[in-house]
Enzyme design. Sequence first.
Site, short mmCIF file in Angstrom:
data_model
loop_
_atom_site.label_atom_id
_atom_site.label_comp_id
_atom_site.label_asym_id
_atom_site.label_seq_id
_atom_site.Cartn_x
_atom_site.Cartn_y
_atom_site.Cartn_z
N HIS A 141 3.49 39.46 60.05
CA HIS A 141 2.94 40.66 60.69
C HIS A 141 3.19 41.92 59.88
O HIS A 141 3.11 43.02 60.40
CB HIS A 141 3.52 40.80 62.11
CG HIS A 141 3.19 39.65 62.99
ND1 HIS A 141 4.07 39.12 63.91
CD2 HIS A 141 2.05 38.91 63.10
CE1 HIS A 141 3.50 38.10 64.53
NE2 HIS A 141 2.28 37.95 64.06
N ILE A 267 17.27 31.38 72.61
CA ILE A 267 17.84 31.54 73.95
C ILE A 267 16.68 31.69 74.93
O ILE A 267 15.92 32.65 74.83
CB ILE A 267 18.77 32.77 74.02
CG1 ILE A 267 19.89 32.65 72.99
CG2 ILE A 267 19.35 32.90 75.43
CD1 ILE A 267 20.71 33.92 72.82
#
Length: 292
Positions: A141, A267
């Site tokens: 990006h 996570i």
Amino acid sequence: HSVSRASPNLTFVPACHPPDPMEVEELQRFVSNSKRLFVMTGAGISTESGIPDYRSEGVGLYARTDRRPVQHGEFIRSASARQRYWARNFVGWPQFSSHQPNKAHLVLRDWEKLGKLHWLVTQNVDALHTKAGSQRMTELHGCTHRVFCLACGDRILRSELQEHFEALNPTWKAEAFGVAPDGDVFLTDEQVRNFQVPACRKCGGILKPDVTFFGDTVSQEKVRFVHQRLAESDSMLVAGSSMQVYSGYRFALAAREKKLPIAVLNIGPTRLDHFASLKLNSRCGELLPLIV
């Protein structure tokens, strides 16, 4: 490449348990079996460097505020949107540009030096992999440390642009309300109103950070290049990404099609959980350094 050895900044890291010894063993086996590892990283690898992400439960931008990042079309069309973006970015830049790589970035750099890591693709725009010394890398990006002109393509370093901002706005001051993931801060419309934005030094065109804003697409040339690097690889590791954005997710789909083993270290849930060979819920900076 000087890197702070201070303990990680966990302000923007979701709560999680320490790595399970069995998980460490499983990831060790995965990495040991890989000869040409393709690694994709996301915002979750940089949260331990003090940079917030968008989607983490409780601590990501979307969980903490109703703010949303600038949209590509809005930036292109609207002078006031550009003024707002650059004012916020100007205030946030000194802190954002000073963030340093954490242990996870350094481990991936070391794997590259050892010939274990074949190619690294990061969805982050924070330059932390570059600061760590990674070279076999694609910034999917782009990177906020570079700026270019939409009209003539002239390029300038973001640090150099900061000096132009300062020269144009010698008396302008603003108090920031919190930090956003891409280096900007929160400012009110009132604060932004008198901020002056420089034009391209060569042609007077519009300056834009060299990043893919939301609503824009990654160039086909870059996508092809990354697919080629993936085709040369024998396994894929995703570190710190929920893979919610299709520009990155497409490479996981391609890896699945090639039947490459895929390990995910993140996570919280990801889009890959139902087809990954291995899913680990740990901090990147805590688990990756345990792998030899």
